[in-house]
Design a protein around this motif. Structure first.
Motif, mmCIF file in Angstrom:
data_model
loop_
_atom_site.group_PDB
_atom_site.id
_atom_site.type_symbol
_atom_site.label_atom_id
_atom_site.label_comp_id
_atom_site.label_asym_id
_atom_site.label_seq_id
_atom_site.Cartn_x
_atom_site.Cartn_y
_atom_site.Cartn_z
ATOM 1 N N ILE A 49 0.872 -1.170 0.000
ATOM 2 C CA ILE A 49 0.000 0.000 0.000
ATOM 3 C C ILE A 49 0.913 1.226 0.000
ATOM 4 O O ILE A 49 1.827 1.325 0.819
ATOM 5 N N VAL A 50 0.678 2.154 -0.919
ATOM 6 C CA VAL A 50 1.413 3.409 -0.932
ATOM 7 C C VAL A 50 0.381 4.515 -0.769
ATOM 8 O O VAL A 50 -0.564 4.599 -1.555
ATOM 9 N N ALA A 51 0.555 5.331 0.254
ATOM 10 C CA ALA A 51 -0.404 6.395 0.541
ATOM 11 C C ALA A 51 0.308 7.733 0.601
ATOM 12 O O ALA A 51 1.297 7.887 1.318
ATOM 13 N N GLU A 52 -0.191 8.688 -0.154
ATOM 14 C CA GLU A 52 0.301 10.058 -0.045
ATOM 15 C C GLU A 52 -0.564 10.689 1.047
ATOM 16 O O GLU A 52 -1.771 10.789 0.910
ATOM 17 N N VAL A 53 0.055 11.065 2.160
ATOM 18 C CA VAL A 53 -0.692 11.478 3.353
ATOM 19 C C VAL A 53 -0.542 12.957 3.705
ATOM 20 O O VAL A 53 -0.898 13.362 4.803
ATOM 21 N N THR A 54 -0.066 13.761 2.777
ATOM 22 C CA THR A 54 0.118 15.183 3.057
ATOM 23 C C THR A 54 -1.218 15.878 3.288
ATOM 24 O O THR A 54 -1.373 16.644 4.241
ATOM 25 N N GLN A 55 -2.187 15.618 2.432
ATOM 26 C CA GLN A 55 -3.525 16.196 2.560
ATOM 27 C C GLN A 55 -4.315 15.329 3.539
ATOM 28 O O GLN A 55 -4.546 14.153 3.269
ATOM 29 N N ARG A 84 1.925 21.581 6.551
ATOM 30 C CA ARG A 84 1.062 20.783 7.426
ATOM 31 C C ARG A 84 1.919 19.946 8.370
ATOM 32 O O ARG A 84 3.111 19.760 8.155
ATOM 33 N N VAL A 85 1.262 19.417 9.392
ATOM 34 C CA VAL A 85 1.918 18.500 10.314
ATOM 35 C C VAL A 85 1.220 17.155 10.163
ATOM 36 O O VAL A 85 -0.007 17.072 10.208
ATOM 37 N N LEU A 86 1.995 16.115 9.971
ATOM 38 C CA LEU A 86 1.431 14.786 9.805
ATOM 39 C C LEU A 86 0.831 14.304 11.117
ATOM 40 O O LEU A 86 1.396 14.515 12.190
ATOM 41 N N SER A 87 -0.304 13.643 11.029
ATOM 42 C CA SER A 87 -0.963 13.059 12.197
ATOM 43 C C SER A 87 0.033 12.255 13.020
ATOM 44 O O SER A 87 0.782 11.440 12.483
ATOM 45 N N MET A 89 -0.609 9.866 14.900
ATOM 46 C CA MET A 89 -0.954 8.446 14.821
ATOM 47 C C MET A 89 -0.276 7.803 13.608
ATOM 48 O O MET A 89 0.249 6.689 13.702
ATOM 49 N N ILE A 90 -0.260 8.510 12.482
ATOM 50 C CA ILE A 90 0.404 7.983 11.287
ATOM 51 C C ILE A 90 1.916 8.004 11.492
ATOM 52 O O ILE A 90 2.608 7.017 11.257
ATOM 53 N N ARG A 91 2.433 9.136 11.941
ATOM 54 C CA ARG A 91 3.885 9.262 12.143
ATOM 55 C C ARG A 91 4.383 8.216 13.138
ATOM 56 O O ARG A 91 5.445 7.625 12.958
ATOM 57 N N GLY A 92 3.610 7.953 14.167
ATOM 58 C CA GLY A 92 4.035 7.027 15.213
ATOM 59 C C GLY A 92 3.787 5.561 14.907
ATOM 60 O O GLY A 92 4.191 4.694 15.672
ATOM 61 N N ALA A 93 3.116 5.268 13.801
ATOM 62 C CA ALA A 93 2.810 3.870 13.471
ATOM 63 C C ALA A 93 4.038 3.103 13.007
ATOM 64 O O ALA A 93 4.057 1.873 13.048
ATOM 65 N N GLU A 94 5.060 3.836 12.566
ATOM 66 C CA GLU A 94 6.287 3.170 12.117
ATOM 67 C C GLU A 94 7.128 2.796 13.329
ATOM 68 O O GLU A 94 7.496 3.656 14.125
ATOM 69 N N VAL A 102 6.949 5.485 7.138
ATOM 70 C CA VAL A 102 6.604 6.866 6.828
ATOM 71 C C VAL A 102 7.851 7.543 6.279
ATOM 72 O O VAL A 102 8.921 7.470 6.884
ATOM 73 N N GLN A 103 7.710 8.176 5.127
ATOM 74 C CA GLN A 103 8.857 8.819 4.477
ATOM 75 C C GLN A 103 8.501 10.254 4.110
ATOM 76 O O GLN A 103 7.560 10.487 3.358
ATOM 77 N N ASP A 104 9.254 11.218 4.654
ATOM 78 C CA ASP A 104 9.118 12.604 4.211
ATOM 79 C C ASP A 104 9.788 12.713 2.848
ATOM 80 O O ASP A 104 10.782 12.031 2.580
ATOM 81 N N TYR A 105 9.241 13.585 1.989
ATOM 82 C CA TYR A 105 9.819 13.706 0.650
ATOM 83 C C TYR A 105 9.508 15.068 0.049
ATOM 84 O O TYR A 105 8.673 15.805 0.530
#
Length: 127
Positions: A49-55, A84-87, A89-94, A102-105
């Motif tokens: 699964i690849v998710a763009e999570v910025t929005q 924006r600041v990533l959730s 919950m998402i940031r901490g799931a890794e 989770v990869q910043d890009y």
């Protein structure tokens, strides 16, 4: 390597990033078939699964939760330049050794990050 890849990004939460999504999907097509968001949960058989999570998107969050429950490999892509600041919950799931990454890009490095991610998967599959 040919995988089924489920790409998700915000649909109703905002379409400001549609051009970014198109670029990511094009890069992902190098590694396999990119499935659409219309695939129902019952027939999802992909390995990645690849998710763009910025929005921010409740729908993407739900899809990620389902993917975790189904023990799928997940790559979340986030652009800090959005302001924006990533959730948390998402940031901490890794976590170390997890299948959730989770990869910043930046847009300029997106293809390289995707290439590196799938190269790592390919190496794991040959071990």
């Amino acid at each position: 390597m040919s995988l089924n890849i489920y790409f998700c990004g915000s649909i109703r939460g905002g379409r400001q990033d549609v051009a970014v999504y198109q670029k990511l999907v094009k890069a992902l097509q190098t590694y396999g078939k990119v499935l659409t968001e219309h695939v129902s949960d019952r027939v999802i058989s992909e390995k990645v699964i690849v998710a763009e999570v910025t929005q921010p998107s409740l729908g993407v969050g739900y899809e990620l939760g389902r993917a975790v429950a189904m023990n799928k490999r997940i790559l979340c892509l986030f652009r800090p330049s959005s302001g924006r600041v990533l959730s948390a919950m998402i940031r901490g799931a890794e976590t170390a050794g997890s299948m959730f990454k989770v990869q910043d890009y930046t847009e300029e490095e997106a293809e390289k990050i995707i290439e590196e991610y799938f190269s790592t998967l390919d190496q794991e599959r040959t071990l």
